[in-house]
Design an enzyme around this catalytic site. Structure first.
Site, PDB file in Angstrom:
ATOM      1  N   ASP A  66       0.782  -1.135   0.045  1.00 60.31           N
ATOM      2  CA  ASP A  66       0.090  -0.148   0.171  1.00 60.31           C
ATOM      3  C   ASP A  66       0.813   1.216   0.064  1.00 60.31           C
ATOM      4  O   ASP A  66       0.495   2.229  -0.633  1.00 60.31           O
ATOM      5  CB  ASP A  66      -0.864  -0.074   1.173  1.00 60.31           C
ATOM      6  CG  ASP A  66      -1.909  -1.134   1.206  1.00 60.31           C
ATOM      7  OD1 ASP A  66      -2.724  -1.109   1.965  1.00 60.31           O
ATOM      8  OD2 ASP A  66      -2.031  -1.821   0.283  1.00 60.31           O
ATOM      9  N   PHE A 126       2.354   1.830  -3.576  1.00 60.80           N
ATOM     10  CA  PHE A 126       0.999   2.200  -4.301  1.00 60.80           C
ATOM     11  C   PHE A 126       0.719   3.666  -3.809  1.00 60.80           C
ATOM     12  O   PHE A 126       0.722   4.435  -4.975  1.00 60.80           O
ATOM     13  CB  PHE A 126      -0.253   1.471  -4.081  1.00 60.80           C
ATOM     14  CG  PHE A 126      -1.182   1.736  -4.913  1.00 60.80           C
ATOM     15  CD1 PHE A 126      -2.256   2.756  -4.555  1.00 60.80           C
ATOM     16  CD2 PHE A 126      -1.538   1.307  -6.104  1.00 60.80           C
ATOM     17  CE1 PHE A 126      -3.208   3.258  -5.266  1.00 60.80           C
ATOM     18  CE2 PHE A 126      -2.581   1.538  -7.009  1.00 60.80           C
ATOM     19  CZ  PHE A 126      -3.554   2.447  -6.590  1.00 60.80           C
ATOM     20  N   ASP A 127       0.665   4.115  -2.878  1.00 61.38           N
ATOM     21  CA  ASP A 127       0.036   5.588  -2.291  1.00 61.38           C
ATOM     22  C   ASP A 127       1.209   6.530  -2.918  1.00 61.38           C
ATOM     23  O   ASP A 127       1.090   7.659  -3.397  1.00 61.38           O
ATOM     24  CB  ASP A 127       0.198   5.733  -0.800  1.00 61.38           C
ATOM     25  CG  ASP A 127      -0.887   4.954  -0.270  1.00 61.38           C
ATOM     26  OD1 ASP A 127      -1.057   4.641   0.992  1.00 61.38           O
ATOM     27  OD2 ASP A 127      -1.688   4.569  -1.176  1.00 61.38           O
ATOM     28  N   SER A 132     -12.493   7.448  -0.120  1.00 62.47           N
ATOM     29  CA  SER A 132     -11.643   6.832   0.700  1.00 62.47           C
ATOM     30  C   SER A 132     -11.105   7.893   1.410  1.00 62.47           C
ATOM     31  O   SER A 132     -11.117   9.091   1.443  1.00 62.47           O
ATOM     32  CB  SER A 132     -10.645   6.168  -0.382  1.00 62.47           C
ATOM     33  OG  SER A 132      -9.990   7.006  -1.195  1.00 62.47           O
ATOM     34  N   LEU A 133      -9.959   7.340   2.343  1.00 64.15           N
ATOM     35  CA  LEU A 133      -9.484   8.409   3.319  1.00 64.15           C
ATOM     36  C   LEU A 133      -7.678   8.787   2.817  1.00 64.15           C
ATOM     37  O   LEU A 133      -7.386   7.630   2.220  1.00 64.15           O
ATOM     38  CB  LEU A 133      -9.335   7.819   4.676  1.00 64.15           C
ATOM     39  CG  LEU A 133     -10.605   7.551   5.308  1.00 64.15           C
ATOM     40  CD1 LEU A 133     -10.545   6.748   6.472  1.00 64.15           C
ATOM     41  CD2 LEU A 133     -11.409   8.780   5.710  1.00 64.15           C
ATOM     42  N   ASP A 173      -9.119  -3.863   8.266  1.00 63.37           N
ATOM     43  CA  ASP A 173      -8.691  -4.084   7.186  1.00 63.37           C
ATOM     44  C   ASP A 173      -9.400  -5.292   6.497  1.00 63.37           C
ATOM     45  O   ASP A 173      -9.159  -6.600   6.466  1.00 63.37           O
ATOM     46  CB  ASP A 173      -7.214  -4.518   7.216  1.00 63.37           C
ATOM     47  CG  ASP A 173      -6.354  -4.745   5.918  1.00 63.37           C
ATOM     48  OD1 ASP A 173      -6.963  -4.176   5.037  1.00 63.37           O
ATOM     49  OD2 ASP A 173      -5.295  -5.217   5.930  1.00 63.37           O
ATOM     50  N   ARG A 214     -18.425  -1.161  -2.369  1.00 62.36           N
ATOM     51  CA  ARG A 214     -17.693  -0.084  -2.763  1.00 62.36           C
ATOM     52  C   ARG A 214     -17.820   0.282  -4.289  1.00 62.36           C
ATOM     53  O   ARG A 214     -18.089   1.238  -4.888  1.00 62.36           O
ATOM     54  CB  ARG A 214     -16.496   0.345  -2.096  1.00 62.36           C
ATOM     55  CG  ARG A 214     -15.975   1.463  -2.816  1.00 62.36           C
ATOM     56  CD  ARG A 214     -14.999   2.076  -2.127  1.00 62.36           C
ATOM     57  NE  ARG A 214     -13.485   2.228  -2.393  1.00 62.36           N
ATOM     58  CZ  ARG A 214     -12.725   2.485  -1.423  1.00 62.36           C
ATOM     59  NH1 ARG A 214     -12.937   2.932  -0.547  1.00 62.36           N
ATOM     60  NH2 ARG A 214     -11.511   2.174  -2.049  1.00 62.36           N
ATOM     61  N   GLU A 270     -16.940  -2.525   7.479  1.00 59.48           N
ATOM     62  CA  GLU A 270     -16.137  -3.059   7.097  1.00 59.48           C
ATOM     63  C   GLU A 270     -16.646  -4.680   7.231  1.00 59.48           C
ATOM     64  O   GLU A 270     -16.887  -5.081   8.391  1.00 59.48           O
ATOM     65  CB  GLU A 270     -14.763  -3.011   7.732  1.00 59.48           C
ATOM     66  CG  GLU A 270     -13.596  -3.371   6.856  1.00 59.48           C
ATOM     67  CD  GLU A 270     -13.252  -2.080   5.774  1.00 59.48           C
ATOM     68  OE1 GLU A 270     -14.009  -1.250   5.736  1.00 59.48           O
ATOM     69  OE2 GLU A 270     -12.083  -2.257   4.995  1.00 59.48           O
ATOM     70  N   LYS A 330     -11.520  11.257  13.117  1.00 56.07           N
ATOM     71  CA  LYS A 330     -12.576  11.698  12.395  1.00 56.07           C
ATOM     72  C   LYS A 330     -12.967  13.094  13.356  1.00 56.07           C
ATOM     73  O   LYS A 330     -13.366  12.877  14.582  1.00 56.07           O
ATOM     74  CB  LYS A 330     -13.709  11.135  12.091  1.00 56.07           C
ATOM     75  CG  LYS A 330     -13.397   9.803  11.562  1.00 56.07           C
ATOM     76  CD  LYS A 330     -14.896   8.698  11.215  1.00 56.07           C
ATOM     77  CE  LYS A 330     -14.553   7.539  10.695  1.00 56.07           C
ATOM     78  NZ  LYS A 330     -15.639   6.521  10.867  1.00 56.07           N
ATOM     79  N   CYS A 362      17.774 -29.841 -11.997  1.00 57.37           N
ATOM     80  CA  CYS A 362      18.221 -30.560 -13.389  1.00 57.37           C
ATOM     81  C   CYS A 362      19.416 -30.111 -13.665  1.00 57.37           C
ATOM     82  O   CYS A 362      20.105 -30.575 -14.736  1.00 57.37           O
ATOM     83  CB  CYS A 362      17.005 -30.503 -14.143  1.00 57.37           C
ATOM     84  SG  CYS A 362      16.893 -28.843 -15.076  1.00 57.37           S
ATOM     85  N   CYS A 409      14.517 -21.750 -15.627  1.00 62.09           N
ATOM     86  CA  CYS A 409      15.183 -22.875 -16.090  1.00 62.09           C
ATOM     87  C   CYS A 409      14.316 -23.261 -17.354  1.00 62.09           C
ATOM     88  O   CYS A 409      13.193 -23.526 -17.478  1.00 62.09           O
ATOM     89  CB  CYS A 409      14.969 -24.037 -14.926  1.00 62.09           C
ATOM     90  SG  CYS A 409      15.403 -25.870 -15.851  1.00 62.09           S
TER      91      CYS A 409
HETATM   92  S1  IVH Z   1     -14.448   5.993   7.368  1.00 60.53           S
HETATM   93  C1  IVH Z   1     -15.377   9.063   4.018  1.00 60.53           C
HETATM   94  N1  IVH Z   1     -13.697   4.373   9.579  1.00 60.53           N
HETATM   95  O1  IVH Z   1     -10.869   2.320   5.154  1.00 60.53           O
HETATM   96  C2  IVH Z   1     -14.698   8.110   4.929  1.00 60.53           C
HETATM   97  N2  IVH Z   1     -13.308   3.907   7.172  1.00 60.53           N
HETATM   98  O2  IVH Z   1      -9.570   4.753   2.861  1.00 60.53           O
HETATM   99  C3  IVH Z   1     -15.444   6.847   5.127  1.00 60.53           C
HETATM  100  N3  IVH Z   1     -12.044   1.711   7.000  1.00 60.53           N
HETATM  101  O3  IVH Z   1     -13.172   2.557   2.445  1.00 60.53           O
HETATM  102  C4  IVH Z   1     -14.667   5.814   5.941  1.00 60.53           C
HETATM  103  N4  IVH Z   1     -11.837   1.191   8.818  1.00 60.53           N
HETATM  104  O4  IVH Z   1     -13.049   0.585   3.802  1.00 60.53           O
HETATM  105  C5  IVH Z   1     -13.709   4.827   8.066  1.00 60.53           C
HETATM  106  N5  IVH Z   1     -13.228   3.232  11.121  1.00 60.53           N
HETATM  107  C6  IVH Z   1     -13.158   3.337   9.933  1.00 60.53           C
HETATM  108  C7  IVH Z   1     -12.567   2.352   8.924  1.00 60.53           C
HETATM  109  C8  IVH Z   1     -12.706   2.591   7.618  1.00 60.53           C
HETATM  110  C9  IVH Z   1     -11.629   0.691   8.068  1.00 60.53           C
HETATM  111  C10 IVH Z   1     -11.721   1.593   5.481  1.00 60.53           C
HETATM  112  C11 IVH Z   1     -13.050   1.539   4.583  1.00 60.53           C
HETATM  113  C12 IVH Z   1     -12.740   2.940   3.665  1.00 60.53           C
HETATM  114  C13 IVH Z   1     -11.216   2.968   3.756  1.00 60.53           C
HETATM  115  C14 IVH Z   1     -10.931   4.531   3.680  1.00 60.53           C
END
Ligand code: IVH
Length: 667
Positions: A32, A35-36, A81-82, A115, A134, A171, A286, A407, A422
């Protein structure tokens, strides 16, 4: 071409590939973090050079896990996503930025980042009405039937104080214990293993048969509510309310009022997450107040009111004793590090993959080195570095072997490939056994009753030396072997005799020609009709076929140059296997699309994109990737990129729907 543009296109291609591996195949090949990093590099370049913006760039989307067999449902609220951070410094930047933007008191909710695979549930009048994956963030697969099998997800809510209609997201997870048991079962059945619980959960959710899903004991944590009439302005209090309605809400959810509380939360969970029954890969922070969330708003991809902090992969330090080499079915040679046993994420690690010669070289490995081993969510640990400070005496430098350990044939390396091979395909034991296993596998000849161990036994006893020998096995001979009774001997021989009915394209795939996978085998079979035509085709003739490049063409040619392969094919022909396309398959072809150039875009209901490509070819048309003046039709599914649409309109390309297309080839 401009150097910058070239770099941008290169990054887009790489990221598209990784997205595909991750979301569609469930088989990521990079971490990851890497990738990021690539994504960030592309984002920066696109920001600096807005003239190269592209609405189809991987920066413009959040990935896709769309699968044709489930109904597609649009998300009422997009699933974003975050943005990820990896250091406490970056988290405190987020905190300070939020403080500046809000200019008022605020609280942060700390949660674990589970995860698994994300899901959005809709409840109306207290009843679960829909569960959607998603997908690409805008629309996903309707997996309601599968979700209903997860016992921790309420079908009917408790109490009465829930909103009339709302969505809740969370999740879906496969607990470690279930995951390990599932993999043990799969190992016993000789089925491929899942790399980690995340892949197992998302793979399970996409099964067509929900009773198998039920047997997999998935779990789900919910962490995000959406709707017009949520009870509180506080995210935290809404979660507590949701818990009272029957949802599984993590206990590891805290309101935090300062940076030091945030630090404390990170430190605590970085250690204690190891005792949880499910996989976590970080922490999510958050802003608590929904009103403040709204004021902070969103960037194109993610909310400004939340951030993810990713845990460092677990790491251990141990001694490298020696390197051994494994030869796979394709002849690829994988170096394996043999280590002093060390504890890592609850298991004892003795061996780790070293991938290939380049990786060994870049690590500058020496025998006796203290090395760092990581498990980054995968089962197979990898060596990520050397502790050079712990090198008191320097051991022998690890090079790469030049001959096959099985071999003794000199190894070769194909241009552009990282692996050593090989080349002794017909004489190297693991390759012969691997070829036999591949030949009998379900998608190839589908011969039942023979697994890895049986192949190994037959090979050791000299009963089979290549795939053609399968067709002379008889019941008497087999039932005399210790491990097989009369019944399984009969099953095996019956299954072998039935396999002569397998169609040509699968026989071609079963031969195991290097780089000729299922799709390529199909394309070759349809283009050349029989094995002789393929054998006699020149490189120029082979590369005319869609998706066949020089690498595959050369591999096909070299396969048919080998006398042993030709002898084997002759024997298989004698036993009755199919080496040409059947009349029925030919009659399915028409020239209704003769000469038409067609671009495919979007997602479809009746067939996959791959199948549409095949249909276009079967009916004499040509499928190309991008719209130009030469395009005759754009076959448009849903969720098509706006740029493509605009281009088609500009060039006056006729846009046809899935149904129009099916009518065209059927009429
Ligand atoms: S909040 C707008 N809370 O992480 C944000 N996401 O990259 C909504 N995930 O797609 C997501 N644990 O699949 C949130 N406590 C958590 C989480 C969580 C896992 C995953 C989720 C999301 C990804 C964000």
């Amino acid at each position: 071409m401009d150097f910058i543009l070239q770099k941008i296109e290169d990054l887009r291609a790489q990221l598209n590939e990784h997205n595909y591996n991750y979301y569609v195949l469930n088989a990521p090949v990079i971490s990851d973090i890497d990738f990021d990093r690539l994504m960030k590099e592309l984002q920066d370049l696109e920001n600096q050079h807005p003239q190269y913006a592209d609405t189809n760039s991987p920066t413009q989307r959040v990935g896709s896990d769309i699968n044709k067999s489930f109904k597609q449902v649009a998300h009422k609220y997009p699933m974003l996503s975050l943005s990820n951070t990896y250091t406490i410094g970056e988290v405190s930047d987020f905190y300070n930025r939020t403080k500046d933007l809000l200019n008022a008191d605020f609280q942060i909710v700390g949660e674990l980042k589970y995860d698994g695979t994300s899901i959005s549930l809709t409840y109306i009048d207290g009843k679960l009405v829909r569960a959607v994956t998603r997908g690409d963030g805008t629309q996903g697969d309707d997996v309601t039937d599968n979700i209903k099998t997860i016992r921790s997800i309420p079908l009917q809510l408790r109490g009465t104080d829930y909103p009339k209609e709302f969505e809740i997201r969370g999740e879906v997870l496969m607990p470690w214990g279930v995951f390990e048991k599932l993999n043990q079962e799969r190992e016993a059945q000789e089925e491929p293993l899942f790399a980690n619980p995340r892949n197992a959960a998302s793979g399970t959710l996409k099964l067509q048969n929900s009773s198998i899903v039920a047997s997999r004991q998935l779990d789900a944590y919910l962490y995000y509510l959406l709707g017009e009439n949520l009870p509180f302005d506080s995210h935290f209090e809404n979660l507590q309310a949701a818990r009272s309605w029957g949802f599984k809400i993590s206990d590891a959810t805290n309101r935090l009022s300062s940076l030091s509380e945030i630090n404390e939360f990170i430190r605590f969970w970085d250690v204690n997450r190891k005792n949880l029954p499910v996989a976590t890969d970080g922490i999510v922070f958050k802003v608590d107040s929904l009103l403040q969330q709204k004021n902070l708003g969103y960037t194109a991809k993610s909310p400004r009111w939340a951030i993810a902090y990713k845990f460092q992969a677990e790491r251990a330090e141990t001694r490298l004793n020696y390197v051994s080499y494994q030869v796979g079915r394709t002849g690829a040679v994988t170096p394996v590090a043999n280590l002093d046993p060390v504890q890592l994420s609850g298991t004892t690690v003795r061996r780790a993959s070293l991938h290939n010669a380049d990786i060994i070289e870049s690590l500058d490995l020496h025998i006796g080195d203290m090395v760092y081993v990581e498990k980054g969510g995968e089962i197979i640990p990898k060596i990520v570095g050397v502790n050079t400070d712990a090198r008191f005496m320097i051991g022998e430098k690890v090079g790469f072997i030049s001959r096959c350990p099985e071999c003794n044939t000199p190894l070769i390396r194909y241009e552009g490939e990282a692996a050593h091979y090989c080349p002794n395909e017909t004489g190297c034991p693991p390759q012969i056994k691997g070829k036999i296993e591949h030949f009998i596998s379900r998608r190839a000849m589908n011969i039942e009753g023979i697994g890895t161990e049986t192949v190994d036994l037959f090979f050791r006893l000299g009963i089979i030396k290549n795939v053609a020998d399968l067709y002379v096995l008889n019941i008497n001979q087999l039932s005399q072997l210790d491990r097989l009774g009369e019944k399984s001997a009969r099953n095996i021989t019956e299954s072998i005799s039935n396999s002569v009915n397998v169609p040509f394209e699968r026989v071609l795939f079963a031969l195991g020609i290097r780089f000729v996978g299922e799709t390529t085998a199909k394309k070759l079979a349809y283009a050349f009709k029989n094995i002789n035509n393929i054998k006699n085709a020149t490189e120029e003739e082979l590369v005319v076929v869609d998706e066949i490049g020089t690498r595959i063409a050369q591999s096909v040619i070299s396969y048919f140059k080998d006398k042993r392969n030709l002898e084997q094919i002759d024997r298989l022909k004698e036993y009755g296997l199919k080496f040409e396309i059947s009349q029925e398959q030919i009659s399915r072809n028409t020239n209704r699309l003769q000469g038409a150039t067609i671009v495919i875009s979007g997602t479809f209901i009746h067939h996959s994109r791959e199948e549409y490509k095949m249909l276009i070819e079967q009916h004499g048309g040509k499928n190309t990737g991008s719209i130009s003046g030469k395009t005759d039709f754009l076959l448009a599914g849903s969720n098509m990129g706006p740029a493509k649409l605009e281009k088609a309109n500009k060039l006056g390309v006729k846009i046809i729907s899935e149904n129009d297309f099916l009518n065209m080839i059927e009429s």
